[in-house]
Design a protein around this motif. Structure first.
Motif, PDB file in Angstrom:
ATOM      1  N   TYR A 109       0.900  -1.635   0.187  1.00 38.50           N
ATOM      2  CA  TYR A 109       0.108   0.125   0.185  1.00 38.50           C
ATOM      3  C   TYR A 109       0.807   1.199  -0.169  1.00 38.50           C
ATOM      4  O   TYR A 109       0.274   2.354  -0.405  1.00 38.50           O
ATOM      5  CB  TYR A 109      -1.089   0.190   1.219  1.00 38.50           C
ATOM      6  CG  TYR A 109      -2.030   1.243   1.162  1.00 38.50           C
ATOM      7  CD1 TYR A 109      -3.470   0.904   0.398  1.00 38.50           C
ATOM      8  CD2 TYR A 109      -2.266   2.221   2.004  1.00 38.50           C
ATOM      9  CE1 TYR A 109      -4.115   1.990   0.112  1.00 38.50           C
ATOM     10  CE2 TYR A 109      -3.391   3.492   1.741  1.00 38.50           C
ATOM     11  CZ  TYR A 109      -3.829   3.393   0.682  1.00 38.50           C
ATOM     12  OH  TYR A 109      -4.716   3.454   0.684  1.00 38.50           O
ATOM     13  N   ASN A 110       2.161   1.446   1.037  1.00 39.51           N
ATOM     14  CA  ASN A 110       2.903   2.541   0.186  1.00 39.51           C
ATOM     15  C   ASN A 110       3.814   2.399  -0.346  1.00 39.51           C
ATOM     16  O   ASN A 110       3.426   3.323  -0.680  1.00 39.51           O
ATOM     17  CB  ASN A 110       3.146   2.662   1.717  1.00 39.51           C
ATOM     18  CG  ASN A 110       4.974   1.630   2.008  1.00 39.51           C
ATOM     19  OD1 ASN A 110       4.721   0.166   0.966  1.00 39.51           O
ATOM     20  ND2 ASN A 110       5.751   1.640   2.868  1.00 39.51           N
ATOM     21  N   MET A 111       4.125   2.114  -1.409  1.00 39.29           N
ATOM     22  CA  MET A 111       4.889   2.459  -1.976  1.00 39.29           C
ATOM     23  C   MET A 111       4.879   1.073  -3.677  1.00 39.29           C
ATOM     24  O   MET A 111       4.756   2.001  -5.045  1.00 39.29           O
ATOM     25  CB  MET A 111       6.165   0.671  -2.354  1.00 39.29           C
ATOM     26  CG  MET A 111       7.078   1.586  -1.340  1.00 39.29           C
ATOM     27  SD  MET A 111       7.657   2.533  -1.223  1.00 39.29           S
ATOM     28  CE  MET A 111       8.422   3.034  -2.610  1.00 39.29           C
ATOM     29  N   SER A 112       3.225   1.328  -4.160  1.00 37.40           N
ATOM     30  CA  SER A 112       2.398   1.215  -5.014  1.00 37.40           C
ATOM     31  C   SER A 112       2.429   2.127  -6.024  1.00 37.40           C
ATOM     32  O   SER A 112       1.982   3.636  -5.555  1.00 37.40           O
ATOM     33  CB  SER A 112       0.655   0.529  -4.728  1.00 37.40           C
ATOM     34  OG  SER A 112       0.641   0.196  -5.805  1.00 37.40           O
ATOM     35  N   PRO A 113       2.904   1.939  -7.175  1.00 37.89           N
ATOM     36  CA  PRO A 113       2.523   3.308  -7.695  1.00 37.89           C
ATOM     37  C   PRO A 113       1.459   3.930  -7.848  1.00 37.89           C
ATOM     38  O   PRO A 113       1.734   4.580  -8.816  1.00 37.89           O
ATOM     39  CB  PRO A 113       3.042   2.493 -10.002  1.00 37.89           C
ATOM     40  CG  PRO A 113       3.737   1.600  -9.090  1.00 37.89           C
ATOM     41  CD  PRO A 113       3.328   1.180  -7.583  1.00 37.89           C
ATOM     42  N   PRO A 179      14.348   7.535   4.580  1.00 39.29           N
ATOM     43  CA  PRO A 179      14.813   7.173   3.102  1.00 39.29           C
ATOM     44  C   PRO A 179      14.104   6.884   1.745  1.00 39.29           C
ATOM     45  O   PRO A 179      14.394   7.873   1.126  1.00 39.29           O
ATOM     46  CB  PRO A 179      14.794   5.594   3.354  1.00 39.29           C
ATOM     47  CG  PRO A 179      15.259   4.983   4.853  1.00 39.29           C
ATOM     48  CD  PRO A 179      14.146   6.215   5.028  1.00 39.29           C
ATOM     49  N   VAL A 180      13.122   6.928   1.623  1.00 33.85           N
ATOM     50  CA  VAL A 180      12.529   6.941   0.654  1.00 33.85           C
ATOM     51  C   VAL A 180      11.949   8.139   0.479  1.00 33.85           C
ATOM     52  O   VAL A 180      12.227   9.019  -0.506  1.00 33.85           O
ATOM     53  CB  VAL A 180      10.884   5.872   0.717  1.00 33.85           C
ATOM     54  CG1 VAL A 180       9.908   6.096  -0.690  1.00 33.85           C
ATOM     55  CG2 VAL A 180      11.024   4.411   1.156  1.00 33.85           C
ATOM     56  N   GLU A 181      11.337   8.924   1.603  1.00 32.82           N
ATOM     57  CA  GLU A 181      11.035  10.757   0.985  1.00 32.82           C
ATOM     58  C   GLU A 181      12.327  10.946   0.700  1.00 32.82           C
ATOM     59  O   GLU A 181      12.492  12.334   0.195  1.00 32.82           O
ATOM     60  CB  GLU A 181      10.639  10.804   2.919  1.00 32.82           C
ATOM     61  CG  GLU A 181       8.805  10.507   2.971  1.00 32.82           C
ATOM     62  CD  GLU A 181       8.215  10.688   4.378  1.00 32.82           C
ATOM     63  OE1 GLU A 181       9.342  11.577   4.662  1.00 32.82           O
ATOM     64  OE2 GLU A 181       7.977  10.064   4.388  1.00 32.82           O
ATOM     65  N   ALA A 182      13.565  10.748   1.521  1.00 31.75           N
ATOM     66  CA  ALA A 182      14.692  11.427   0.627  1.00 31.75           C
ATOM     67  C   ALA A 182      15.397  11.875   0.096  1.00 31.75           C
ATOM     68  O   ALA A 182      15.754  12.456  -1.311  1.00 31.75           O
ATOM     69  CB  ALA A 182      16.133  10.678   2.011  1.00 31.75           C
ATOM     70  N   ILE A 183      15.129  10.420  -0.722  1.00 25.46           N
ATOM     71  CA  ILE A 183      15.740   9.755  -2.664  1.00 25.46           C
ATOM     72  C   ILE A 183      14.365  10.280  -3.444  1.00 25.46           C
ATOM     73  O   ILE A 183      14.386  10.697  -4.112  1.00 25.46           O
ATOM     74  CB  ILE A 183      15.068   8.787  -2.843  1.00 25.46           C
ATOM     75  CG1 ILE A 183      16.641   8.036  -1.963  1.00 25.46           C
ATOM     76  CG2 ILE A 183      15.254   8.058  -3.927  1.00 25.46           C
ATOM     77  CD1 ILE A 183      16.766   6.777  -2.045  1.00 25.46           C
ATOM     78  N   ARG A 184      13.280  10.673  -2.663  1.00 26.70           N
ATOM     79  CA  ARG A 184      11.563  11.223  -3.496  1.00 26.70           C
ATOM     80  C   ARG A 184      12.166  12.880  -3.587  1.00 26.70           C
ATOM     81  O   ARG A 184      12.472  13.514  -4.924  1.00 26.70           O
ATOM     82  CB  ARG A 184      10.815  11.048  -2.858  1.00 26.70           C
ATOM     83  CG  ARG A 184      10.472   9.710  -3.652  1.00 26.70           C
ATOM     84  CD  ARG A 184       8.728  10.278  -3.108  1.00 26.70           C
ATOM     85  NE  ARG A 184       8.126   8.326  -3.519  1.00 26.70           N
ATOM     86  CZ  ARG A 184       7.813   7.525  -2.426  1.00 26.70           C
ATOM     87  NH1 ARG A 184       6.414   8.832  -1.297  1.00 26.70           N
ATOM     88  NH2 ARG A 184       6.805   6.515  -3.177  1.00 26.70           N
ATOM     89  N   GLU A 190      10.108   6.433  -9.535  1.00 27.76           N
ATOM     90  CA  GLU A 190       9.201   5.779  -8.317  1.00 27.76           C
ATOM     91  C   GLU A 190      10.723   3.979  -8.475  1.00 27.76           C
ATOM     92  O   GLU A 190      10.492   3.391  -7.422  1.00 27.76           O
ATOM     93  CB  GLU A 190       7.935   5.201  -9.166  1.00 27.76           C
ATOM     94  CG  GLU A 190       7.495   5.798  -8.969  1.00 27.76           C
ATOM     95  CD  GLU A 190       6.598   6.009  -7.953  1.00 27.76           C
ATOM     96  OE1 GLU A 190       6.698   5.329  -7.291  1.00 27.76           O
ATOM     97  OE2 GLU A 190       5.834   7.470  -7.391  1.00 27.76           O
ATOM     98  N   LEU A 191      10.756   4.161  -9.656  1.00 24.77           N
ATOM     99  CA  LEU A 191      12.431   2.377  -9.929  1.00 24.77           C
ATOM    100  C   LEU A 191      13.062   3.327  -9.569  1.00 24.77           C
ATOM    101  O   LEU A 191      13.393   2.502  -8.803  1.00 24.77           O
ATOM    102  CB  LEU A 191      12.418   2.868 -11.927  1.00 24.77           C
ATOM    103  CG  LEU A 191      13.021   1.833 -11.626  1.00 24.77           C
ATOM    104  CD1 LEU A 191      12.106   0.233 -11.292  1.00 24.77           C
ATOM    105  CD2 LEU A 191      13.612   0.734 -12.720  1.00 24.77           C
ATOM    106  N   ALA A 192      13.529   4.304  -9.570  1.00 26.49           N
ATOM    107  CA  ALA A 192      15.158   4.798  -8.367  1.00 26.49           C
ATOM    108  C   ALA A 192      14.745   4.737  -6.583  1.00 26.49           C
ATOM    109  O   ALA A 192      15.297   4.683  -6.193  1.00 26.49           O
ATOM    110  CB  ALA A 192      15.231   6.312  -9.214  1.00 26.49           C
ATOM    111  N   VAL A 193      13.260   4.959  -6.894  1.00 20.21           N
ATOM    112  CA  VAL A 193      12.804   5.211  -4.987  1.00 20.21           C
ATOM    113  C   VAL A 193      13.124   3.700  -4.612  1.00 20.21           C
ATOM    114  O   VAL A 193      13.864   3.180  -3.681  1.00 20.21           O
ATOM    115  CB  VAL A 193      11.351   5.555  -5.101  1.00 20.21           C
ATOM    116  CG1 VAL A 193      11.488   5.620  -3.252  1.00 20.21           C
ATOM    117  CG2 VAL A 193      11.485   7.609  -5.317  1.00 20.21           C
ATOM    118  N   MET A 194      12.596   3.101  -5.536  1.00 22.19           N
ATOM    119  CA  MET A 194      12.418   1.699  -5.247  1.00 22.19           C
ATOM    120  C   MET A 194      14.151   0.591  -5.088  1.00 22.19           C
ATOM    121  O   MET A 194      14.498   0.051  -4.250  1.00 22.19           O
ATOM    122  CB  MET A 194      11.819   1.023  -6.165  1.00 22.19           C
ATOM    123  CG  MET A 194      11.061  -0.325  -5.972  1.00 22.19           C
ATOM    124  SD  MET A 194       9.847  -0.581  -5.275  1.00 22.19           S
ATOM    125  CE  MET A 194       9.951  -1.959  -3.993  1.00 22.19           C
TER     126      MET A 194
END
Lengths: 277, 273
Positions: A109-113, A179-184, A190-194
C-alpha cells in the motif's frame, strides 16, 4: 450499622465468570454444540466408526504399510525423479520470485505506483494465485499443456507467486519511510526510489523469503506429480493405484526425510543470510 | 606523512578486497545461471511433449475452452461449498484437540520429561507438516473409507504441525510469574495451566487457529480429488467430463469461498484484539 455490615450474610462462592458473561458463555457453548451436531449430520460422518478407528488405522499401518519397501526407493529411476523434483521446485521458486517481486511492489500500500488501480489489481492477482491450491494449478496446466515437468514448474510458479507475493508486499509495507522520502526529495523516479530507498532495507528479508519459498515449493512439488506434472508424485500415484502399499510407505518415508533435509538446509541458509546482514 | 601512506595502502587493500568480492560474486552468479539453464534443458525441453502441446494458437484455444464459464453450474455448488467449509471447520477443531498433547510436550518449559517427550512432540509436528494434505487424505480414505470423515481427519492431522509449533513457541515465551503465583497458593498442575498459562497464550493461539482455518478452507477444497467430498469432487467430475467451463465455475466458487474466509478471519481477529 457499620459493624453489622461486615458480618457474613449468605455465603458467596467464588465464580470465574460473573452473571451476564457466564450466560453469554453458555450460549456460545450451546451454539458451538449445535453447530457441531449439524455439521456431523450434514457431512454424514459415521460417529460409530470413531470408536474402533484408531485401532483400525494402527492395524492398517502394521499389516499393509509395514515394512516399507526400501529397495524400491534406492532404484535409479526413482532417485532421478527425486532429482527432477528438486529441479522443479528450484525453477518454480525462481520464476515465482521473479514475478512476485514487481507484484510485491505494486501490491504494497505504501509504495504502489497507483493506489486506485494497480494496487487492487496486484492484490487480487496474488490472492487468486494463493487461493487456488497448487494441485488445481497442476491439473489445469496438465490439461492445457500436457503431461510433463513444464506443467509442474508453471503450477509451482503460480503457487510461489501467491506465497511470496504476499510476504514481499507485507515486508515492503513495514519499511522505514525516511530514506524513501529523502530519495523522492531529490526528484528520483519511482523505480529509482524502489532501487535505492526500498530495496536496501528489504534485501535481507527478501533473500530469506526466497529461501523459504523454495522450501515450501519443494513440499508442494512432491505431490504435483500426482496429477501428471512430473517428479516423484507420479511414482506415488502409480503405487497408490496398484495398491503397492509397502512401496507407498517407502516413498512417504523418503518424502519425510527429504522435507526434513530441505527444512534444515533452508534454516541454515536463512540463519547465514540473517548473520551476513 | 607515514599516516597518509598507511591510509593509501589501506584504501588499496579495501579496493582489492572489493574487486575480489565482485569477481567471486560474478562467478557465483554465472554458476547459478548455468545451473538454471541446465535445469531448464532437462526439465522443460527434454520432458515436454511438444507435439501434444501444439502451436501457440492451440494452447490459446484450449485456454479459451476454460474461459467459457459454465454459469449454470453455480447454483449446484452451494451444497459442496458448505461441505468444504464444514470439513475445514471440523478439521481445524479436531486438529486443535489433537495438538494439545503436542503443545504440552513441545514447549520446553512445561514439557513433563523433556529428553523423551520433546522429541515426540517435534516428530508429530514434522510428520504433520512435511506430508502433503493430499497424501494424508489418501491414507485416511484407505483406512476409514470414502467421505467427509477422511477429509476431516486429513485436515486435522495436517493442522497439528503449524498450530502446535506456534502455540508451543508462545508458551515458551510466557511470563513465569503468574505460574509461580498459582503454584505458591497451592494450585495443581491443571489449575496452573488453566489460570496461569492459558490466559496468557489464548489470544496468540486463537489468531493462529483462525489463520489455520483460512488455510484449511483452501486445503479442503481439493481433498475431493482423492475422494474426500466437497468442491474438489465436483471439480474432478467436471474435468473428467471435459466440461472445462464447469471447471472454471468451480474455481470461481473456490475463490469466493476463500474471500469469504479471509473476510471472516479479518473481522474475527479484529474483534479479538
Amino acid at each position: 450499622m457499620s459493624i453489622s455490615d461486615t458480618s457474613p450474610g449468605t455465603p458467596r462462592t467464588w465464580q470465574r465468570f460473573k452473571f451476564p458473561g457466564s450466560l453469554y458463555r453458555y450460549f456460545g457453548l450451546l451454539f458451538a454444540l449445535v453447530f457441531l451436531a449439524f455439521s456431523v449430520v450434514y457431512l454424514n460422518i459415521p460417529l460409530e466408526r470413531f470408536i474402533g478407528m484408531f485401532g483400525r488405522i494402527g492395524s492398517v499401518i502394521a499389516d499393509r504399510y509395514y515394512p516399507p519397501d526400501l529397495e524400491y526407493i534406492r532404484d535409479a529411476d526413482y532417485l532421478s525423479s527425486v532429482f527432477d523434483t528438486i529441479q522443479m521446485a528450484y525453477l518454480g521458486a525462481l520464476f515465482g520470485m521473479i514475478i512476485a517481486l514487481p507484484l510485491g511492489w505494486f501490491g504494497s500500500y505504501n509504495m504502489s505506483p497507483n493506489r486506485r488501480f494497480i494496487y487492487p489489481v496486484a492484490r487480487l492477482f496474488t490472492m487468486s494465485a494463493r487461493a487456488v491450491h497448487e494441485t488445481i494449478w497442476a491439473i489445469l496446466f496438465v490439461t492445457i499443456l500436457g503431461f510433463g515437468m513444464l506443467a509442474g514448474i508453471l503450477a509451482l510458479t503460480m503457487f510461489c507467486i501467491g506465497f511470496a507475493g504476499k510476504l514481499l508486499a507485507e515486508e515492503i509495507e513495514g519499511i522505514d519511510m525516511g530514506p524513501v522520502e529523502a530519495i523522492r526529495a531529490t526528484g528520483a523516479g519511482e523505480l529509482a526510489v524502489m532501487v535505492y530507498g526500498v530495496f536496501p532495507q528489504v534485501r535481507v528479508a527478501f533473500t530469506g523469503i526466497g529461501i523459504y519459498t523454495w522450501d515450501v515449493a519443494f513440499r508442494a512439488a512432491t505431490v504435483v506429480g500426482f496429477f501428471g506434472a512430473g517428479g516423484m508424485g507420479w511414482y506415488l500415484k502409480r503405487n497408490v493405484l496398484q495398491i503397492e502399499t509397502q512401496r507407498v510407505a517407502a516413498i512417504l518415508l523418503s518424502i519425510v526425510v527429504l522435507v526434513l533435509l530441505s527444512e534444515a538446509a533452508s534454516a541454515w541458509a536463512r540463519a547465514r543470510v540473517a548473520k551476513a546482514k | 606523512m607515514s599516516l597518509t601512506a598507511d591510509n593509501d595502502t589501506r584504501v588499496e587493500e579495501i579496493i582489492a578486497a572489493r574487486t575480489k568480492g565482485r569477481i567471486n560474486r560474478s562467478i557465483l552468479y554465472g554458476v547459478v545461471f548455468l545451473a538454471v539453464l541446465w535445469s531448464l534443458k532437462t526439465t522443460v525441453v527434454d520432458d515436454t511433449d511438444w507435439e501434444r502441446m501444439g502451436s501457440v494458437w492451440e494452447v490459446l484455444a484450449s485456454i479459451g475452452e476454460f474461459l467459457k464459464v459454465d454459469w449454470a453450474l453455480l447454483p449446484q455448488l452451494w451444497q459442496p461449498a458448505l461441505e468444504t467449509i464444514l470439513v475445514a471447520t471440523l478439521g481445524t477443531l479436531l486438529g486443535v484437540l489433537t495438538c494439545i498433547p503436542a503443545i504440552w510436550f513441545g514447549a520446553l518449559n512445561i514439557s513433563p520429561f523433556p529428553p523423551i517427550t520433546y522429541p515426540i512432540a517435534r516428530l508429530m509436528m514434522t510428520l504433520s507438516r512435511s506430508i502433503h494434505e493430499i497424501v494424508w487424505a489418501l491414507f485416511f480414505v484407505a483406512s476409514v473409507g470414502l467421505g467427509a470423515l477422511a477429509g476431516v481427519l486429513a485436515i486435522a492431522v495436517r493442522s497439528i504441525g503449524f498450530i502446535a509449533k506456534m502455540s508451543a513457541e508462545a508458551i515458551e515465551d510466557l511470563d513465569p510469574r503468574p505460574v509461580e503465583a498459582i503454584r505458591a497458593v497451592g494450585g495443581s498442575e491443571f489449575q496452573v495451566f488453566l489460570y496461569a498459562i492459558l490466559p496468557q497464550v489464548l489470544p496468540a493461539m486463537i489468531s493462529v487457529i483462525i489463520f489455520e482455518w483460512e488455510i484449511n478452507i483452501r486445503r479442503s477444497s481439493v481433498l475431493g480429488l482423492v475422494g474426500a467430498g466437497g468442491l474438489g469432487l465436483v471439480f474432478f467430475r467436471q474435468l473428467n467430463t471435459f466440461n472445462h467451463g464447469g471447471v472454471t465455475a468451480v474455481i470461481i466458487a473456490i475463490l469466493v469461498l476463500i474471500l469469504f474466509g479471509e473476510i471472516i478471519s479479518y473481522f474475527t481477529r479484529k474483534a479479538m484484539i
